[in-house]
Scaffold this motif. Structure first.
Motif, PDB file in Angstrom:
ATOM      1  N   ILE A  30       0.863  -1.180   0.000  1.00 54.53           N
ATOM      2  CA  ILE A  30       0.000   0.000   0.000  1.00 54.53           C
ATOM      3  C   ILE A  30       0.897   1.227   0.000  1.00 54.53           C
ATOM      4  O   ILE A  30       0.694   2.172  -0.725  1.00 54.53           O
ATOM      5  CB  ILE A  30      -0.911   0.009   1.248  1.00 54.53           C
ATOM      6  CG1 ILE A  30      -1.895  -1.149   1.188  1.00 54.53           C
ATOM      7  CG2 ILE A  30      -1.631   1.341   1.370  1.00 54.53           C
ATOM      8  CD1 ILE A  30      -2.777  -1.285   2.405  1.00 54.53           C
ATOM      9  N   MET A  34       4.636  -1.598   3.415  1.00 51.58           N
ATOM     10  CA  MET A  34       3.492  -2.145   4.145  1.00 51.58           C
ATOM     11  C   MET A  34       2.591  -2.889   3.161  1.00 51.58           C
ATOM     12  O   MET A  34       1.947  -2.269   2.313  1.00 51.58           O
ATOM     13  CB  MET A  34       2.695  -1.020   4.819  1.00 51.58           C
ATOM     14  CG  MET A  34       3.551  -0.073   5.637  1.00 51.58           C
ATOM     15  SD  MET A  34       4.354  -0.888   6.998  1.00 51.58           S
ATOM     16  CE  MET A  34       2.975  -1.073   8.073  1.00 51.58           C
ATOM     17  N   ALA A  35       2.547  -4.213   3.333  1.00 52.63           N
ATOM     18  CA  ALA A  35       1.824  -5.042   2.366  1.00 52.63           C
ATOM     19  C   ALA A  35       0.329  -4.760   2.391  1.00 52.63           C
ATOM     20  O   ALA A  35      -0.263  -4.546   3.454  1.00 52.63           O
ATOM     21  CB  ALA A  35       2.074  -6.505   2.668  1.00 52.63           C
ATOM     22  N   LEU A 264      10.504   3.030   6.118  1.00 55.31           N
ATOM     23  CA  LEU A 264       9.713   1.806   6.252  1.00 55.31           C
ATOM     24  C   LEU A 264       9.168   1.632   7.670  1.00 55.31           C
ATOM     25  O   LEU A 264       8.459   0.680   7.957  1.00 55.31           O
ATOM     26  CB  LEU A 264      10.584   0.589   5.908  1.00 55.31           C
ATOM     27  CG  LEU A 264      11.205   0.559   4.508  1.00 55.31           C
ATOM     28  CD1 LEU A 264      12.161  -0.613   4.373  1.00 55.31           C
ATOM     29  CD2 LEU A 264      10.113   0.466   3.451  1.00 55.31           C
ATOM     30  N   GLU A 265       9.524   2.545   8.560  1.00 49.75           N
ATOM     31  CA  GLU A 265       9.202   2.346   9.983  1.00 49.75           C
ATOM     32  C   GLU A 265       8.083   3.255  10.481  1.00 49.75           C
ATOM     33  O   GLU A 265       7.771   4.264   9.866  1.00 49.75           O
ATOM     34  CB  GLU A 265      10.470   2.581  10.827  1.00 49.75           C
ATOM     35  CG  GLU A 265      11.505   1.498  10.584  1.00 49.75           C
ATOM     36  CD  GLU A 265      12.879   1.836  11.156  1.00 49.75           C
ATOM     37  OE1 GLU A 265      13.062   2.967  11.650  1.00 49.75           O
ATOM     38  OE2 GLU A 265      13.757   0.967  11.084  1.00 49.75           O
ATOM     39  N   HIS A 267       4.877   3.009  10.752  1.00 47.35           N
ATOM     40  CA  HIS A 267       3.540   3.100  10.166  1.00 47.35           C
ATOM     41  C   HIS A 267       2.533   2.428  11.085  1.00 47.35           C
ATOM     42  O   HIS A 267       1.424   2.896  11.268  1.00 47.35           O
ATOM     43  CB  HIS A 267       3.519   2.445   8.788  1.00 47.35           C
ATOM     44  CG  HIS A 267       4.429   3.134   7.814  1.00 47.35           C
ATOM     45  ND1 HIS A 267       4.060   4.267   7.145  1.00 47.35           N
ATOM     46  CD2 HIS A 267       5.706   2.878   7.444  1.00 47.35           C
ATOM     47  CE1 HIS A 267       5.060   4.676   6.374  1.00 47.35           C
ATOM     48  NE2 HIS A 267       6.069   3.842   6.547  1.00 47.35           N
ATOM     49  N   MET A 268       2.944   1.306  11.658  1.00 48.34           N
ATOM     50  CA  MET A 268       2.092   0.574  12.603  1.00 48.34           C
ATOM     51  C   MET A 268       2.695   0.683  14.000  1.00 48.34           C
ATOM     52  O   MET A 268       3.792   1.186  14.171  1.00 48.34           O
ATOM     53  CB  MET A 268       2.111  -0.915  12.250  1.00 48.34           C
ATOM     54  CG  MET A 268       1.288  -1.306  11.065  1.00 48.34           C
ATOM     55  SD  MET A 268       1.257  -3.113  11.021  1.00 48.34           S
ATOM     56  CE  MET A 268       0.792  -3.375   9.332  1.00 48.34           C
ATOM     57  N   PRO A 400      -2.799  -5.515  12.793  1.00 54.06           N
ATOM     58  CA  PRO A 400      -1.967  -4.312  12.741  1.00 54.06           C
ATOM     59  C   PRO A 400      -1.876  -3.514  14.037  1.00 54.06           C
ATOM     60  O   PRO A 400      -0.800  -3.028  14.380  1.00 54.06           O
ATOM     61  CB  PRO A 400      -2.631  -3.454  11.660  1.00 54.06           C
ATOM     62  CG  PRO A 400      -3.469  -4.375  10.868  1.00 54.06           C
ATOM     63  CD  PRO A 400      -3.841  -5.514  11.756  1.00 54.06           C
TER      64      PRO A 400
END
Lengths: 435, 515
Positions: A30, A34-35, A264-265, A267-268, A400
């Motif tokens: 997405i 993040m898949a 990449l970090e 987000h969740m 998540p």
């Protein structure tokens, strides 16, 4: 109880297809690694036994580091690693993937060597390339994805009930509240709002194997103890000599690389970590790290399987994987909180544990007696790890917003709910305060 | 480490040692360098307030700090500049950092008045402090024609000259770490089992050992290659090099707008317009009463690093309040400084220590989620802005005539491990210390988690066991600007003011990577 397992498919990337592979992997996201659970290539969300999964193109960013030991660096061809943590046997989930994600996986693996023209089925091809981690940590052995989701829903329902009670109290008597909540849950289950599946039986074969391991490993260690005692002084002598001589590599991570990793970090609430590096050359370090990872795996399986790895309670799954004939180690983890918080938690709580494993890696900050020093040098350690960190190209998490702490709490909440009658009111109050 | 010689306060800028609280009037000028040579000339001609004690006390103070861009503009070589920390060089507005800090949605740098992108970054900040009535004169005296040749003013951040309570009505800056100036603190780590308010000098200033006993990476310069560096102090850990960082530190500035009337109106509605309940809910969110008195009971034995005259405000920890019954875990002050030691309470000897080290102490596991506060302390030097309004008046206010808020300023030697950690892992995290999706009740941006879980709630334990939950919290605080600065030492200021060597010899120290 259904034990967890992991699959780790490792395949060398066809050099001419590297760009294509990267583009394919990016299509599954997405945003920033993040898949999308429903992506058309590998619809992770459809595999209901999958906790976490990742695709990482493993490159040796620090390949030349081994020069400090006077060794000629061995070339490393980029390798695609597809790893997942799942419930039940590895082969079952791989078989499911081979069906549900067949076209996507074929597209991805056709960028790897040995796929085109193979007579193997997709499943056989993957099985042939699976590498069993040298050590694995599972936050809560036996907790399935289904259980996680059911208990999250249970917690939501109970929480709603308590919020309602804030407006219109049911009773002052904790026992009445407990019974009331039990009834509400029973009704929700009856009308299909909620599912609370019973914990399945532990496979018999697994139990026997687990029990044997639990008994035999310590037994063998005890039997060999006299030998270890005799060897210990020699071992420690060589260890100290090496620790004093082993060169540190304290280069600052490339800021642009660090920025790519940071993108990449956060987000969740949970983050991924992938790192790769060389084991120091020579038999001494090789056998040390083999032994340490063996013991770590044993401890994780038998001692640290209920929500904590020593003092650290934020790791969902972690794996240490030998590659290249045990000359290199790949490390994957899924942890709660930010990268900085993860590093600090480790440095401040288990520097000794990090040192046991990672001080056998090339360039690690100098350790003493295998447990002291090393990660205790905060600045050096953070630079060392960041330099070895890889971009996790695709990363999936089945739940998540949930942290490991919260999943452990949900187990307690369910247990309290399923307790027919509490003996003390204070126990009920403690239970209520968890919700 | 013990250092026998007394600390030399003449080389630090005064703001490190003093909050200049007596100098109630203050303003901050965000400047851009128009002419680097003129800027250097102005720097050479200007005296900045040091940390030395004076008699009589000063009636004004002037401090200065630079952004990474400002350092480059004033003439710092690239290979010196790159030795500063990554976060300082990248800036507060970097997208990954914004996500980390909770600067998203309405807080996003895109909406900032200043500092939101490279082009909107000031080169430096001048901080002026004066006795009431003296500020205007000081400001005018400062703006000489040389000053005007050197700088353009990007923004003028005024402050409230009367009060020290922040706009929600609570005393601000009540708790500060005590700096171990003389480096008397023992190196024995076992002495840090429980909370201490004393922090290593190297946490607040560069060039000294930090709480890990390490020297934080900072710019080191060879005086052979760069003659400007001759007057800089030696690097303690690498004596062949000069230390541009020593006695300096990083300064974080964030302009935080506070919606006082929104805050009190919400609290009032939640409290059913009952003044006592209203006050109690606001206190629970803050963790202190309006005058700064903590909700936690004061402990008998003095906590290390708490001054006896600060006993009533700060002599406590949360060791005995596991559930947050006295002070909610989610409260602002508890999550800004959880006051935890390296171990959960009750280490009595080797065995109990080992049990904790291995993680087998079941009773204290939840308490162990947030440990070792000592690595995440900051020195706060913020100033309130906007007119003061009493909570009772804030309730009635229709359209605030003027914006109110806080120019949040903190000093730390490691922005990432100190300021950013406190902001992200503690304040902005919905999962702090095992909380159930609750951000800081005052500062949270109320953004749901990735999967949609809401974080706009605040809960308090209740004796019934059923947590009392306040839901649908609106956003009370909005970030309006921010930047990372380097606050140089007095000797580093002389280095910056000197004319760069134009011989073309580049400085090739690589020390940042080897410290």
């Amino acid at each position: 109880m259904i034990p967890q397992s992991a699959f780790t498919i490792c395949a060398v990337v066809e050099p001419t297809h590297l760009g294509e592979l990267r583009a394919l992997l990016a299509r599954m996201n997405i945003l920033h690694g993040m898949a999308d659970p429903d992506n058309s290539l590998v619809p992770f969300g459809q595999i209901h036994t999958l906790h976490f999964a990742r695709f990482v193109i493993v490159e040796s960013l620090t390949n030349d580091d081994i020069l400090v030991h006077g060794e000629v660096p061995k070339p490393w061809a980029p390798m695609l690693v597809f790893m997942g943590d799942c419930d039940g046997p590895r082969d079952v989930v791989l078989a499911e993937l081979a069906v549900r994600a067949k076209p996507g996986l074929e597209k991805i693996f056709s960028c790897c060597q040995g796929f085109a023209g193979t007579s193997d089925t997709l499943l056989e091809w993957m099985q042939a390339r699976n590498v069993v981690p040298a050590a694995s940590y599972v936050n809560w052995l036996g907790r399935t994805v289904a259980q996680v989701h059911e208990e999250l829903a249970l917690h939501r329902l109970l929480r709603q009930q308590l919020v309602k009670m804030q407006q219109s109290p049911v009773s002052d008597d904790p026992a009445v509240i407990h019974r009331h909540l039990q009834t509400v849950v029973k009704e929700a289950v009856a009308n299909g709002q909620l599912t609370l599946s019973p914990i399945p039986k532990t496979p018999f074969g697994w139990r026997i194997k687990n029990l044997l391991e639990f008994i035999l490993v310590p037994l063998v260690l005890i039997l060999l103890a006299p030998l270890f005692l005799v060897l210990a002084p020699f071992y420690l002598f060589v260890l100290r000599r090496k620790e004093k001589a082993d060169p540190e590599i304290l280069l600052r991570p490339d800021p642009q690389w660090a920025a790519q990793l940071a993108a990449l970090e956060d987000h969740m609430v949970t983050n991924q970590f992938s790192a790769f590096g060389d084991v120091k050359p020579g038999a001494f370090r090789r056998y040390t790290i083999i032994a340490v990872l063996f013991l770590l795996n044993f401890a994780a399986r038998h001692l640290f399987n209920k929500g904590y790895l020593t003092r650290v309670q934020t790791i969902h799954f972690a794996h240490w994987i030998f590659l290249d004939d045990k000359r290199r180690v790949l490390f994957f983890s899924n942890y709660d909180g930010s990268h900085e918080a993860y590093m600090d938690d480790f440095i401040n709580k288990v520097a000794w544990g990090l040192n046991l494993v990672f001080s056998n890696g090339v360039g690690y900050p100098a350790s003493r007696w295998l447990v002291k020093g090393g990660a205790e040098y905060e600045g050096k350690f953070k630079r060392h790890l960041r330099r070895h960190q890889l971009c996790t190209d695709v990363w999936y998490k089945a739940y998540p917003d949930a942290t490991a702490t919260e999943l452990a709490r949900n187990i307690k909440i369910r247990k309290g709910l399923e307790t027919p009658v509490f003996r003390e009111d204070s126990e009920i109050r403690d239970w209520l305060s968890l919700i | 480490m013990t250092n026998q010689t007394a600390f030399d306060f003449t080389d630090i800028q005064g703001i490190v040692r003093f909050g200049h609280g007596r100098l109630k009037s203050a303003c901050m000028l965000l400047l851009n360098i128009k002419d680097p040579a003129a800027a250097r000339q102005w720097l050479r001609a200007t005296a900045f307030t040091s940390g030395a004690s004076t008699d009589p006390l000063p009636d004004a103070a002037l401090q200065i700090a630079f952004t990474a861009r400002g350092l480059a503009r004033i003439g710092v070589d690239k290979d010196v500049l790159t030795q500063f920390s990554d976060e300082f060089l990248a800036g507060m507005y970097e997208p990954s950092r914004s996500r980390h800090l909770g600067d998203t949605n309405t807080n996003a740098p895109d909406n900032w008045r200043w500092g939101g992108h490279e082009g909107a970054l000031p080169d430096l900040i001048l901080m002026l402090y004066a006795l009431p009535g003296r500020l205007e004169t000081l400001h005018q005296e400062l703006e000489t024609s040389l000053f005007k040749d050197a700088f353009t003013e990007q923004a003028h951040l005024g402050t409230n000259h009367v009060v020290t309570t922040e706009p929600f009505g609570f005393a601000d800056g009540v708790s500060q770490p005590k700096i171990d100036w003389q480096r008397d603190q023992t190196a024995d780590l076992h002495r840090r089992d429980s909370y201490s308010n004393l922090v290593a000098l190297g946490e607040i200033l560069l060039g000294y050992p930090n709480e890990y006993g390490e020297y934080t990476a900072r710019p080191l310069v060879s005086s052979e290659l760069d003659t400007r560096a001759a007057a800089l102090p030696e690097a303690e850990d690498q004596p062949t090099l000069k230390d541009l960082g020593r006695n300096g530190t990083y300064l974080v500035l964030r302009q935080l707008e506070q919606d006082a009337s929104g805050f009190w109106k919400f609290i009032d509605a939640q409290a059913g317009h009952d003044p006592l309940k209203r006050e109690a809910l606001a206190e629970a969110m803050v963790g202190r009463k309006r005058d700064g008195t903590p909700l936690m009971p004061i402990e008998k034995n003095l906590v290390e690093g708490i001054d006896p005259d600060d006993r009533e405000k700060n002599n406590f920890s949360y060791d005995e309040d596991k559930q947050g019954a006295a002070c909610p875990i989610a409260s602002h002050i508890r999550r800004s400084n959880p006051r935890t030691g390296d171990f959960t309470p009750g280490v009595t000897g080797f065995i109990s220590r080992m049990i904790r080290v291995l993680g087998f102490h079941n009773a204290s596991r939840e308490q162990d989620l947030v440990a070792s506060t000592r690595f995440h302390r900051i020195l706060r030097r913020g100033r309130v802005y906007g007119d003061f309004i009493k909570p009772e008046d804030a309730l009635l206010e229709q359209n605030p005539a003027q914006e109110r808020g806080l120019h949040f300023i903190c000093l730390a030697a490691n922005i990432r491990r100190q300021f950013e950690f406190v902001q992200s892992a503690w304040a902005a995290s919905g999962k702090f210390a095992g909380l159930q999706d609750e951000e800081d009740p005052l500062m949270g941006n109320r953004k749901p988690l990735y999967g949609g879980t809401r974080t706009d709630q605040f809960s308090q334990p209740h004796e019934s066991g059923i947590r009392k939950c306040t839901a649908d919290l609106p956003q009370f605080v909005t970030v309006r600007g921010g930047a990372y600065f380097f606050l140089p030492s007095i000797s580093a200021l002389r280095y910056l003011a000197a004319e760069p060597v134009t011989s073309g010899v580049t400085n090739t120290t690589t020390s940042a990577g080897t410290v």
